[in-house]
Design a protein around this motif. Structure first.
Motif, mmCIF file in Angstrom:
data_model
loop_
_atom_site.group_PDB
_atom_site.id
_atom_site.type_symbol
_atom_site.label_atom_id
_atom_site.label_comp_id
_atom_site.label_asym_id
_atom_site.label_seq_id
_atom_site.Cartn_x
_atom_site.Cartn_y
_atom_site.Cartn_z
ATOM 1 N N TRP B 862 0.852 -1.185 0.000
ATOM 2 C CA TRP B 862 0.000 0.000 0.000
ATOM 3 C C TRP B 862 0.883 1.229 0.000
ATOM 4 C CZ3 TRP B 862 -1.746 3.969 3.432
ATOM 5 C CH2 TRP B 862 -3.022 4.507 3.095
ATOM 6 N N PRO B 871 -8.046 5.833 -4.508
ATOM 7 C CA PRO B 871 -8.274 5.088 -3.258
ATOM 8 C C PRO B 871 -8.895 3.714 -3.483
ATOM 9 C CG PRO B 871 -9.791 6.961 -3.447
ATOM 10 C CD PRO B 871 -8.793 7.085 -4.559
ATOM 11 N N GLU B 872 -9.666 3.566 -4.524
ATOM 12 C CA GLU B 872 -10.330 2.278 -4.738
ATOM 13 C C GLU B 872 -9.495 1.325 -5.585
ATOM 14 O OE1 GLU B 872 -14.644 2.389 -5.557
ATOM 15 O OE2 GLU B 872 -14.385 4.556 -5.419
ATOM 16 N N ARG B 878 -1.880 -1.456 -7.334
ATOM 17 C CA ARG B 878 -1.469 -2.520 -6.415
ATOM 18 C C ARG B 878 -2.448 -3.664 -6.590
ATOM 19 N NH1 ARG B 878 -5.078 -1.942 -1.436
ATOM 20 N NH2 ARG B 878 -3.668 -3.364 -0.388
#
Lengths: 495, 1049
Positions: B862, B871-872, B878
């Motif tokens: 993260w 953010p989603e 990742r």
């Protein structure tokens, strides 16, 4: 929905959070936990503290002030006869023995379920007397409930979509005469969340006397296309009422606690590497919740904890009504502790196993009335005494009504009638003593101020603080509602 | 309703059959006069009667039963039952008149009083005058389907999902050291636009676990983890994928994903939620299809129409389980029949559209689709492909999955023994008995000559095996409908009657003589032709008359005479109510004596097409006589030899010589008349049948098809028809508001063939059982050039991507319409779909495409800065951490505890303690296994494209208290003890290695050993002798409960 604007703290879309996060999740409690463990920086902890509680069962704001906080729905399964219970029809005696088609030429032998046993108009085998301040005519079936008519608002003009149990049951539960749609309790928990983390939010109790489940089984408390956490928790009538609530036999509480401590330590260690994954933290919190549920749920279901005069009031120990007395007591204990919706089925599957009085309407209804009359009356009284009735909506009703004619049988019964049924509401926000809508002189069809099942649902949601047009769920390309594209709140029965 | 209607149909058919040509030939001279009088009567009286009593439901507000009497044309056409509304000139035979006079049901007007006598008289007179109109009863809108005329415009076609597949080019990127495959270049390019950088690859220990759980849903064994970690081969990862894709467990994992989409379960749902015992074959089809890497277009085609593409392939038949896997009510009243059938059609068609095309066509059932260019008209035309499709259960040569070894040997032994007994009887007793018999023959045997049908003369859907007594025995699966054509030669002349015997046999249900489950049959029609053997003239039809039977079920629709009537299908000779379990015979007199000089070839056709399917005769025999048909006994009291035997017997009786073969044949015939020999033979045949079943097993399989026996339904007794021959446009989705017949058609928005609909439509080949409608639909569905193929490819590629990456390129896997959020990587979706189609629709190749990409391999690390931008993680900077599904959690527990039963296929069970993989749970809709329900298995009622992942306390309770979890923990503890011995340190290390595939950290080792010691002490203090075992099992239970165990980074 206004709730759609609520944006949680850690960067999930509302929908994702909704789907992922947990019962009573506790971003708050969790933030506390993680903060104690030194996992969160002060800024993020503050952010989490300020954020709304997340999770699919977190309490959510209503659309307007709610009149009731919980629902207890006494499901009079099988279809109670309106003309033998609450819808007094003196004209029936005059028409006794005549053809219903003379009265209403639209009547056909296919109106009920059995086309080959259509009899003549039959007067009620029960007597009626005026009761209460409101002077309601009540059948001799309900000596106890008769004392509470001033708490009840009657709807006499209900009608539904089918003359067959299952579609009518689904209609009453979910607003669609088919399986696969979320039922009222699911919509309520989806819309309002839960008030307690320690108990299921939507509880269902079925007939414990081996007479089976209502037609359609567990689909009657299905969440349909809503996430499955919104489905009703069925308390098994035999054995442990809730799965996995008892720790393994070999293990003491302290031994289990030690196991939990190891687990939590290891999981918190693990979470240090994934501090940004709220699901991991939610799961840690849930183990604590689960641990507490092992105590709180049995406590809530423990009728034995009630004093003797309460047992007496409900009729616990009386052979004819002990089982319903216990269920009603459990219902009270659950709503007292924050359960959102409780549904109790009177009767099992069909025919003589429930209020489905195809044969011997007199014996059938007398039997099931004797099982429920005192316990339900006691529930109303008990809730009122505790000040809980103001915030609890009590509903009495089945999936449809019955025909005013006899169904031919050794002892005459009555067949299904989708054109008219009576139900009553009592408690939070309800104008006690009111009567709304009328059937024709024989109680065959609803004719004045007709009430659809959607209207009834809209009214129930309204009392719970929800605008039925705004409670929606996106599924298969469109927004679904409990009330489909219909439904009008029945203002006349609101206090 | 069924029988009444069919009798009525029959009457009409007979009536028109004889009267129509005459009427056409000579028109009534008073025709014009009558019509004028009729029109006046119509104007003065009849119009008022019809308008007041009939039109509201029949052509006004509604058109119930599709019977529209607003015009004379509609009246004459009749309704959905295809019975003319009136027979001009004949009131008594007119349907309308029969209904209003209450001669026929439903009595009309419905739910209202009968018409007054004078009104009936007017109607009668009007019909007798020819039933003319002076104009329509009501003025109608120009088009009956005006409510569904949404135009599909060129603009509608611009929407990305409805476009042909584009040839997307992977972007060229500067300084790209991250990308491994074209997939990555699309993803990285999109990331860069937002200033994002992706993560590097995760470590090998994690990758092997990820690949295992992703592809086969089971964890790698510790040895496999270690071997992979140490494998120096640069191709190690690709090889790992190949191994996993070749594993039979791969199919189990990916079949389960598809089962959500297919709303698969093994019970009806609804009132009683009856089990569907043979539904599991669809699940087995899915597992095999994935394992065999069945090309996806074929996967689609077989599920829609496997019975039309490859009826001989059991796998294709199993695939059709898709069609009727949906729920269906088990209790229906007459009023609900049609609605229920339309609901079922909606389920079939709607699920197909959602599953294969990601389109919610169901929204267009009541009105044109609000968001997508799908007119209601398209909906009904789409649905019409399924009009005659029903659920059925067939016997198919599929291994049931439960053969008992050794059973075959046991049978063989018994069989040999019985055969030896029969041989001994034939050797030691038969010759003497035969001699006595011949000596006792006083006169020429019998009035009847048995016709022995040579094998070459037998034609039937089923196998008819010649028996020693000259009869033919039906064997093998019982087809729904059958027709036997028997061709036989005889030298006899002057033949006057044909006899058909329907004989009992122990292999038949209730002993027969029929093949129906109750032992009955229904001979719908019998035909006879005769031709000279010398070919001097073509075959002539021989009319049959004056039937006489030993028994008949009733005097009309099921009598012997009914086999000669005008209805060849649904009326005929049947023998229930007294005739089951007994030999039966029927005689038909020949209209004129038959028999050519030089011999005659007789061809007898027996038709068994009753709507109660499987009603063929089980054992039959034909004989012929030249005696007087009205007096000849139907059955003689002595065994009757067939023609050739009769000749032999006559010779022997006269003291003549016959050759050995002829004698043998006569003796064999004679043996078959002896009870002892018959008993032995019956026993042998029974064993032979069992033997055949062991050698070539057949199993009952639930399929969706047409023209096949229907599965029994509660409402059969009320006359539930299971399907209606036509699908109608329904205004507001309401079956009482029919708006004309919907012909099968395709969604306009996905159709661009120059010859439009005809491009895929197929005429069924002669003799086809099915309509070939679904086959056309499946062709369109997968047609890349002119049909829905591009969308079908996109939808599937997206589903696979979603499973691997956690969310689809289109987030709503089941909805690609206008309500769907736009694709996050539209170019990538196009490229993947085109690549998929180009490569032959191979799903395994698609897995490798995705799983070898850097985007799949990356770590889940993260990063706050990048999280602030995305953010989603929509752009995949990742890897998102995911909780395993219910099945994978449970299967993993079983696997690491060493208790997994890896048996593939076969019937499932509801026993929650079973140890097979979770896909083998019997999925009863009302009783989903607890663990699946708790961990978000969607209720299998409707198609689900994406499972939510909830975290709720009852899940934790399961890990803490569930007996099956505890059993697994004990199993893992045993493995740990076996590997580690008494050392606590070694035990903890073994537990970590077995459960998580890694060694514990120092801190973990410390915490766990401390727990082990303390917990064991505590149990010991409680007097438990098995204290350490319990403590170790507790520790293993903790392993299962770890986030690391159920979440996959």
């Amino acid at each position: 929905m206004p709730r759609q604007q609520a944006v949680p703290a850690v960067g999930w879309t509302r929908r994702e959070l909704f789907e992922r996060a947990g019962m009573g999740l506790g971003l708050v409690g969790l933030a506390g936990l993680l903060h104690r463990q030194g996992l969160l920086g002060a800024a993020r902890a503050a952010n989490a503290d300020a954020s709304p509680r997340g999770g699919p069962l977190a309490t959510r704001p209503t659309h307007f002030p709610a009149r009731a906080r919980s629902v207890i729905w006494l499901f009079i399964n099988g279809g109670p006869s309106q003309v033998d219970t609450w819808d007094y029809k003196p004209e029936l005696a005059k028409w006794d023995g005549r053809e219903l088609s003379e009265f209403d030429e639209s009547f056909s032998k296919f109106t009920g379920f059995f086309a080959d046993a259509v009899g003549q108009v039959m007067k009620s085998p029960f007597t009626f007397q005026r009761q209460g301040q409101c002077g309601k005519w009540v059948s001799s079936l309900f000596p106890h409930l008769a004392r509470h008519v001033d708490k009840m608002a009657f709807i006499h003009s209900g009608y539904t979509a089918s003359n067959n149990h299952s579609p009518a049951l689904f209609m009453m539960q979910s607003g669609a005469p088919r399986m696969g749609f979320p039922c009222v309790g699911s919509w309520l928990t989806y819309g309002l969340g839960a008030e307690t983390e320690n108990l299921p939010a939507f509880v269902v109790m079925s007939d414990p006397r081996g007479r089976g489940l209502p037609k359609g089984n567990s689909l009657n408390w299905s969440a349909g296309f809503l996430p499955s956490i919104y489905q009703g928790t069925w308390l098994k009538p035999k054995g442990n009422p809730i799965d996995n609530l008892q720790r393994p036999a070999h293990m003491s509480d302290s031994q289990q606690r030690r196991l939990m401590d190891l687990l939590q330590d290891l999981n918190v260690d693990h979470a240090r590497h994934y501090e940004f994954e709220p699901e991991l933290a939610a799961r840690i919190e849930n183990f604590e919740l689960a641990y507490r549920m092992q105590f709180s749920a049995p406590e809530a279901l423990d009728v034995g904890a009630e004093p003797a005069h309460i047992h007496q009031l409900y009729g616990v120990g009386k052979p004819e009504c002990d089982h319903v007395a216990r269920q009603c007591l459990i219902a009270r204990r659950l709503v007292e502790r924050g359960t959102r919706c409780v549904q109790i089925y009177s009767g099992g599957m069909e025919n003589q196993l429930s209020w489905d009085g195809h044969n011997d309407i007199q014996g059938n209804h007398a039997g099931f009335a004797a099982e429920t009359d005192q316990p339900i009356a006691a529930l109303l009284e008990d809730l009122a005494q505790r000040g809980l009735l103001d915030e609890t909506l009590v509903i009495w009703g089945g999936e449809f009504g019955r025909l005013p004619i006899a169904q031919k049988a050794q002892k005459p019964g009555r067949d299904h009638n989708p054109h008219a049924f009576t139900c009553w509401l009592a408690g939070g926000g309800v104008n006690g003593g009111a009567s709304y809508g009328q059937t024709d002189e024989l109680g065959y069809k609803s004719v004045v101020d007709r009430v659809s099942v959607h209207d009834l649902h809209a009214t129930v949601l309204h009392l719970m603080g929800i605008d039925h047009q705004r409670l929606t769920y996106r599924y298969s390309g469109r927004d679904f509602r409990l009330t489909d594209v219909a439904g009008n709140v029945i203002d006349q029965i609101l206090a | 309703m069924g029988s009444r209607l069919s009798t009525f149909l029959l009457a009409v058919a007979l009536g028109t059959g004889s009267a129509a040509p005459a009427a056409a030939a000579d028109l009534d001279p008073a025709h014009a006069e009558k019509m004028a009088a009729g029109r006046k009567l119509f104007r003065d009286q009849v119009r008022g009667i019809l308008v007041k009593n009939c039109v509201r439901c029949h052509g006004g507000e509604e058109t119930q039963s599709a019977f529209d009497l607003t015009t004379r044309e509609g009246l004459l056409k009749g309704g959905e039952y295809e019975v003319p509304g009136v027979e001009p000139g004949n009131a008594d035979d007119s349907w309308l008149y029969q209904l209003v006079t209450h001669v026929e049901e439903p009595k009309m007007p419905e739910e209202a009083s009968k018409l007054r006598p004078e009104q009936l008289a007017h109607l009668r007179a009007w019909i007798e005058l020819g039933a003319p109109y002076d104009g329509p009863l009501v003025e109608k809108a120009a088009s009956a389907v005006a409510w569904t005329e949404r135009e599909v415009t060129a603009e509608d076609r611009q929407y990305w999902a409805f476009q042909p597949l584009r040839d997307a080019k992977p972007p060229d990127l500067a300084d790209d050291t991250w990308s491994r495959t074209p997939v990555d270049r699309f993803v990285l390019e999109r990331m860069r636009r937002d200033g994002l950088q992706p993560n590097p690859s995760a470590d090998r220990r994690l990758l092997v676990r990820r690949a295992y759980l992703d592809l086969i849903g089971l964890p790698p064994a510790p040895e496999e983890v270690e071997a992979f970690e140490q494998d120096p081969d640069p191709q190690a990862y690709e090889k790992l994928l190949d191994r996993l894709l070749a594993s039979p467990h791969y199919g189990e994992r990916w079949a389960r994903h598809w089962m959500d989409v297919a709303r698969f379960a093994e019970s009806e749902g609804g009132e009683h939620d009856y089990d569907r015992k043979y539904a599991y074959h669809y699940r087995d089809f899915l597992i095999q299809a994935f394992n065999r890497d069945l090309p996806y277009d074929q996967f689609v085609k077989w599920q829609l129409a496997g019975d039309e593409f490859a009826p001989q392939d059991p796998l294709a038949m199993m695939a059709t389980g898709f069609l009727t896997a949906g729920t269906f009510p088990t209790q229906l009243t007459e009023r609900e029949f049609e609605q229920a059938r339309y609901d079922q059609l909606d389920d079939m068609a709607g699920t197909a559209a959602v599953a294969f095309l990601g389109l919610t066509v169901g929204c267009a059932r009541c009105h044109d689709h609000k968001f997508d260019p799908i007119p209601a008209r398209d909906y009904y035309r789409f649905v019409a492909h399924f009009t005659t499709t029903i659920r059925s259960e067939l016997q198919l040569p599929v291994a049931p999955g439960g053969e008992r070894p050794g059973a075959a040997e046991q049978h063989r032994g018994l069989l040999a023994q019985r055969r030896a007994e029969r041989e001994r009887f034939e050797r030691e007793q038969l010759p003497a008995l035969f001699q006595t018999y011949v000596a006792g023959l006083g006169r020429a045997p019998g009035d009847w000559e048995l016709l022995e049908v040579p094998p070459a003369g037998i034609q039937a859907a089923t196998r008819l095996a010649p028996q020693p007594d000259g009869s033919l025995l039906a064997e093998g699966p019982v087809p729904a409908l059958d027709e036997y054509t028997l061709t036989v030669r005889t030298p006899r002349k002057g033949m006057t009657a044909l006899r058909l015997e329907a004989l009992t046999h122990p292999s038949l249900p209730r002993g027969g003589p029929g093949r129906a489950p109750n032992g009955n049959f229904c001979l719908g029609d019998i035909g006879l032709t005769a031709a000279p053997l010398d070919g001097s003239q073509p075959p002539v039809e021989v009319a049959l008359r004056d039937p006489r039977a030993t028994h008949q079920q009733n005097k009309d629709a099921l009598s012997a005479a009914a086999s000669l009537d005008a209805d060849p299908n649904n009326t005929g000779w049947a023998v229930d109510f007294g005739g089951i379990g007994r030999d039966q015979a029927v005689l038909f007199a020949l209209d004129t004596p038959v028999g050519f000089a030089g011999g005659t070839e007789l061809k007898v056709t027996l038709r068994f097409h009753h709507f109660n399917s499987r009603h063929a005769i089980g054992r039959l025999r034909l004989s012929i006589t030249s005696a007087d048909p009205s007096t000849v006994p139907l059955v003689s009291d002595r065994p009757e030899p067939p023609g050739n035997v009769a000749a032999v017997l006559r010779t022997l009786r006269a003291g003549g010589q016959v050759d050995g073969a002829a004698l043998g044949a006569a003796q064999r015939w004679f043996a078959a008349t002896l009870p002892e020999w018959r008993e032995l033979t019956a026993a042998i045949e029974k064993l032979e049948r069992k033997q055949a079943a062991v050698d070539v097993p057949t199993t009952t399989v639930q399929v969706g098809s047409e023209g096949v026996p229907k599965v029994k339904h509660h409402a059969d007794g009320r006359g539930y028809p299971h399907f209606y021959p036509e699908t109608y446009y329904l205004k507001r989705g309401d079956p009482s508001q029919k708006e004309g017949v919907a012909q099968p058609g395709f969604l306009q928005i996905l159709t661009s063939a120059p010859d439009a609909e005809r491009h895929w439509s197929l005429d069924p080949p002669p003799g086809a059982r099915t309509s070939y409608r679904r086959r056309a639909l499946a062709e369109w569905m997968t047609d890349i050039d002119y049909g829905a193929g591009p969308l079908a490819a996109r939808v599937m590629v997206n589903r696979i991507w979603q499973q691997h990456l956690g969310r689809g390129i289109v987030a709503t896997a089941n909805d690609f319409g206008h309500q769907a959020p736009p694709p996050t990587h539209p170019e990538l979706l196009e490229w993947l779909a085109a690549d998929f189609v180009r490569g032959g629709w191979r799903i395994k190749a698609l897995h490798k495409r995705i799983m070898t990409s850097a985007v799949y391999l990356q770590s889940s690390d993260w990063d706050a800065e990048r999280a602030a931008i995305d953010p989603e993680n929509l752009l995949h900077w990742r890897r998102s951490v995911r909780r395993l599904e219910a099945e994978a959690i449970r299967d993993q527990m079983l696997a690491v505890s060493g208790q997994l039963d890896a048996k593939l296929y076969g019937p499932g069970t509801r026993d929650e303690a079973m140890r097979r993989r979770s896909i083998y749970f019997f999925l009863k809709r009302s009783q989903v296994p607890t663990i699946l329900q708790l961990f978000d298995l969607p209720e299998p009622l409707v198609s689900q494209g994406h499972r939510p992942t909830t975290t709720i306390a009852p899940q934790a309770l399961l890990f803490m208290n569930n007996p099956q979890v505890r059993t697994c923990a004990s199993g893992l503890a045993s493995r740990v003890t076996a590997a580690a011995g008494p050392s606590d340190d070694a035990a903890v290390a073994a537990a970590y290695r077995l459960a998580l595939g890694r060694a514990p950290t120092g801190e973990e080792l410390r915490r766990n050993t401390a727990f082990l010691t303390g917990q064991a002490e505590s149990y010991r203090a409680g007097g438990r002798a098995d204290a350490r075992e319990l403590a170790l099992a507790d520790l293993c239970q903790v392993m299962f409960s770890l986030n690391e165990f159920v979440f996959l980074p």
